[in-house]
Design a protein around this motif. Structure first.
Motif, PDB file in Angstrom:
ATOM      1  N   ALA A   1     -23.089  -0.366   9.284  1.00  0.00           N
ATOM      2  CA  ALA A   1     -24.235  -0.985   8.721  1.00  0.00           C
ATOM      3  C   ALA A   1     -23.929  -1.318   7.301  1.00  0.00           C
ATOM      4  CB  ALA A   1     -25.600  -0.409   9.100  1.00  0.00           C
ATOM      5  N   VAL A   2     -24.051  -2.410   6.699  1.00  0.00           N
ATOM      6  CA  VAL A   2     -23.775  -2.516   5.291  1.00  0.00           C
ATOM      7  C   VAL A   2     -24.813  -3.078   4.701  1.00  0.00           C
ATOM      8  CG1 VAL A   2     -22.281  -3.666   3.790  1.00  0.00           C
ATOM      9  CG2 VAL A   2     -21.362  -3.353   5.908  1.00  0.00           C
ATOM     10  N   GLN A   3     -25.096  -2.565   3.627  1.00  0.00           N
ATOM     11  CA  GLN A   3     -26.210  -3.174   2.433  1.00  0.00           C
ATOM     12  C   GLN A   3     -25.323  -3.585   1.376  1.00  0.00           C
ATOM     13  OE1 GLN A   3     -30.163  -3.485   2.556  1.00  0.00           O
ATOM     14  NE2 GLN A   3     -28.969  -5.052   1.418  1.00  0.00           N
TER      15      GLN A   3
ATOM     16  N   PHE B   1     -24.972 -14.757  -0.109  1.00  0.00           N
ATOM     17  CA  PHE B   1     -24.206 -14.154   1.173  1.00  0.00           C
ATOM     18  C   PHE B   1     -24.600 -14.704   2.621  1.00  0.00           C
ATOM     19  CE2 PHE B   1     -22.498 -10.777   4.079  1.00  0.00           C
ATOM     20  CZ  PHE B   1     -21.404 -10.813   3.530  1.00  0.00           C
ATOM     21  N   ALA B   2     -25.940 -15.163   2.755  1.00  0.00           N
ATOM     22  CA  ALA B   2     -26.611 -15.659   4.001  1.00  0.00           C
ATOM     23  C   ALA B   2     -25.738 -16.476   4.666  1.00  0.00           C
ATOM     24  CB  ALA B   2     -28.143 -15.733   3.900  1.00  0.00           C
ATOM     25  N   PRO B   3     -25.641 -17.495   4.125  1.00  0.00           N
ATOM     26  CA  PRO B   3     -24.528 -18.620   4.889  1.00  0.00           C
ATOM     27  C   PRO B   3     -23.471 -18.166   5.696  1.00  0.00           C
ATOM     28  CG  PRO B   3     -25.243 -19.378   2.485  1.00  0.00           C
ATOM     29  CD  PRO B   3     -25.309 -17.946   2.652  1.00  0.00           C
ATOM     30  N   ARG B   4     -22.852 -17.190   5.154  1.00  0.00           N
ATOM     31  CA  ARG B   4     -21.529 -16.665   5.727  1.00  0.00           C
ATOM     32  C   ARG B   4     -21.530 -15.229   6.373  1.00  0.00           C
ATOM     33  NH1 ARG B   4     -16.290 -17.534   1.947  1.00  0.00           N
ATOM     34  NH2 ARG B   4     -15.441 -17.720   4.214  1.00  0.00           N
ATOM     35  N   ARG B   5     -22.860 -14.867   6.716  1.00  0.00           N
ATOM     36  CA  ARG B   5     -23.057 -13.528   7.136  1.00  0.00           C
ATOM     37  C   ARG B   5     -22.493 -13.030   8.544  1.00  0.00           C
ATOM     38  NH1 ARG B   5     -28.582 -10.567   7.754  1.00  0.00           N
ATOM     39  NH2 ARG B   5     -29.155 -12.716   8.356  1.00  0.00           N
ATOM     40  N   LEU B   6     -22.731 -14.249   9.320  1.00  0.00           N
ATOM     41  CA  LEU B   6     -22.137 -14.080  10.566  1.00  0.00           C
ATOM     42  C   LEU B   6     -20.750 -13.977  10.416  1.00  0.00           C
ATOM     43  CD1 LEU B   6     -24.602 -16.183  12.971  1.00  0.00           C
ATOM     44  CD2 LEU B   6     -24.454 -13.690  12.544  1.00  0.00           C
ATOM     45  N   GLU B   7     -19.939 -14.683   9.728  1.00  0.00           N
ATOM     46  CA  GLU B   7     -18.578 -15.006   9.725  1.00  0.00           C
ATOM     47  C   GLU B   7     -18.013 -13.565   9.288  1.00  0.00           C
ATOM     48  OE1 GLU B   7     -15.668 -17.778   7.115  1.00  0.00           O
ATOM     49  OE2 GLU B   7     -17.730 -18.154   6.841  1.00  0.00           O
ATOM     50  N   ALA B   8     -18.661 -13.019   8.100  1.00  0.00           N
ATOM     51  CA  ALA B   8     -18.245 -11.762   7.692  1.00  0.00           C
ATOM     52  C   ALA B   8     -18.452 -10.548   8.515  1.00  0.00           C
ATOM     53  CB  ALA B   8     -19.014 -11.183   6.307  1.00  0.00           C
TER      54      ALA B   8
ATOM     55  N   SER C   1     -23.051  -4.802  10.719  1.00  0.00           N
ATOM     56  CA  SER C   1     -23.934  -5.419  10.332  1.00  0.00           C
ATOM     57  C   SER C   1     -24.296  -5.621   8.987  1.00  0.00           C
ATOM     58  CB  SER C   1     -25.459  -5.106  11.403  1.00  0.00           C
ATOM     59  OG  SER C   1     -25.506  -3.679  10.966  1.00  0.00           O
ATOM     60  N   ILE C   2     -24.691  -6.878   8.392  1.00  0.00           N
ATOM     61  CA  ILE C   2     -24.757  -6.715   6.887  1.00  0.00           C
ATOM     62  C   ILE C   2     -25.864  -7.390   6.258  1.00  0.00           C
ATOM     63  CG2 ILE C   2     -23.298  -7.536   4.798  1.00  0.00           C
ATOM     64  CD1 ILE C   2     -21.044  -8.190   6.499  1.00  0.00           C
TER      65      ILE C   2
END
Ligand code: CTP
Ligand code: MG
Length: 424
Positions: free
Chosen positions: A365-367, A375-382, A395-396
């Motif tokens: 788990a990352v904060q 960050f949100a637009p590429r969160r799933l990709e990351a 999870s980020i």
């Protein structure tokens, strides 16, 4: 330090790929479960049935080719799930579309085997809690005997034969009866030939071993496991959910040596947690690398390596969990080999170290803390990129600090990470 770069041993893999394949059939519609979506994609304790079913496959000691057979409209999702579960072994994964019946789905899976495969295991995704030890028993017996192998349990209910009016005709002696499960293992060529011969009977066969035995080949049983029950009805799904969320129930259920079905367990020292923090300042020039992705047009982060604070904090969290030191002690910032190195290089090496020490990653788990990049637009990709590197869900979450502190002033970013690992 050099040890991390030694290629991992893969004696069982020839140029034609692994000698063992696992076909996981997951193309059924789940009519009796009645969830409105295909059964393998139903969520159980936070992960899909398919993800649970794949977990033991990736705990196997030897490399295997994995063939996932799924409904036509689920191929993309299955690839994501498979890659995420496989981590670094994802190049051994193929996803194919299933057929009208289970046996047609198996047939489609057989057509996707690589040339080097000699032994094929066929497994129901619906048996989502099957222990790794059951796969290993089946593989071992197949290698030892060269026969078909099915895991089986004695029948505990008394079995009656009835007529069309439900009147009991006789009681069947159950001492010689066995209830069979999956994975079932077979010599590849003989199984493919048996399916070819039985082409017109595919719809009526209830398991692969029946077709194989009908072609005249011997089949032997090995010990099955109660945990390998097939999730068929809503009641089964509730039972599986309870086993996944209540470790004591899992251990009682699986029996000695098989207790790896849940994601948690009460054995002391088997589950360990770790924490990692990393901070990098923005640089004047260069390209930004963060959370395993490149961010063209964004301000770069400074550092001896690529400045990927997320990847570095994950490395620290993993090493911390395993008690293996930290990124500095393992890779050395004065070592020229790591100058400019990508975060992925450190991550892969850290995961390899963990595996060598007998651990698997359960989740990370990352904060992330900072104003930029958004960050949100590429969160799933990351999450997907890092999940593939780590071999477990990542999870980020991302936040700003309301203009306070160095992150609020836009001077750099920070990442705080926790990791959970489990002894194999
Ligand atoms: N299966 C498959 N292709 C089919 C039918 C079944 O790959 N055409 C798979 C299922 O996904 C499951 C396994 O075979 O993992 C065992 O089948 P079953 O438990 O019967 O699952 P479903 O067919 O999905 O359920 P139902 O019969 O209730 O519709
Ligand atoms: Mg079915």
């Amino acid at each position: 330090m050099a040890a991390i770069y030694e290629p991992s041993a893969a004696a069982e893999t020839s140029l034609d790929g692994p000698a063992v394949a696992v076909i996981v059939v997951a193309a059924g519609s789940g009519t009796r479960l009645g969830a409105g979506i295909p059964k393998a994609f139903v969520s159980l304790a936070g992960s899909t049935v398919l993800e649970h079913a794949l977990a033991p496959v990736f705990r196997l000691r030897e490399p295997v080719q994995l063939v996932l057979v799924v409904p036509a409209d689920r191929v993309g999702e299955a690839e994501t799930i498979g890659r995420r579960a496989a981590g670094r072994g994802s190049d051994h994964l193929r996803v194919v579309v299933g057929g009208e019946t289970r046996q047609e789905s198996v047939l489609n899976g057989l057509a996707a085997l690589w040339p080097g495969v000699r032994t094929v295991l066929v497994h129901d995704a619906a048996r989502a809690l099957t222990p790794t030890a059951q796969f290993e028993r089946v593989i071992e017996a197949a290698a030892r005997t060269g026969w078909g192998v099915v895991p089986a349990l004695p029948v505990t209910d008394t079995i009656k034969q009835v007529d069309a009016s439900a009147v009991v005709e006789r009681t069947i002696d159950r001492t010689e009866l066995r209830a069979v499960q999956t994975p079932q293992a077979f010599p590849r060529d003989a199984l493919v030939a048996a399916f070819r011969v039985a082409a017109d009977r595919l719809a009526t066969a209830t398991d692969d071993a029946a077709l194989y035995a009908d072609a005249g080949h011997p089949v032997v049983t090995v010990e099955g496991s109660e945990a390998a029950f097939k999730i068929t009805t809503p009641w089964d799904a509730q039972r599986a959910e309870r086993l996944l969320t209540e470790p004591a129930a899992t251990e009682a259920h699986a029996g000695a040596g098989d207790a790896d079905t849940g994601s948690t367990t009460t054995q002391p020292g088997r589950i360990r947690t770790g924490i990692g923090i990393d901070v990098h300042a923005f640089a004047e020039e260069g390209e930004l690398h963060l959370a395993g992705l490149s961010w063209p047009g964004e301000r770069a982060l400074a550092g001896h390596s690529d400045g990927d604070a997320v990847a570095h904090a994950i490395v620290d969290a993993l090493l911390s969990a395993a008690g293996l030191g930290d990124i500095g002690s393992m890779f050395g910032t004065d070592d020229p080999r790591f100058a400019g190195a990508r975060g992925s290089v450190f991550l892969e090496a850290a995961v390899e170290r963990l595996r060598a020490a007998g651990y698997e990653v359960v989740n990370v788990a990352v904060q992330l803390v900072g104003n930029r990049p958004r960050f949100a637009p590429r969160r799933l990709e990351a999450e997907s990129a890092l999940g593939a590197l780590v071999g477990a869900p990542v999870s980020i979450a991302a936040t700003t600090t309301d203009a306070l502190g160095f992150t609020g002033r836009g001077e750099g970013v920070a990442a705080v990470v926790t990791a959970l690992i489990e002894r194999r």
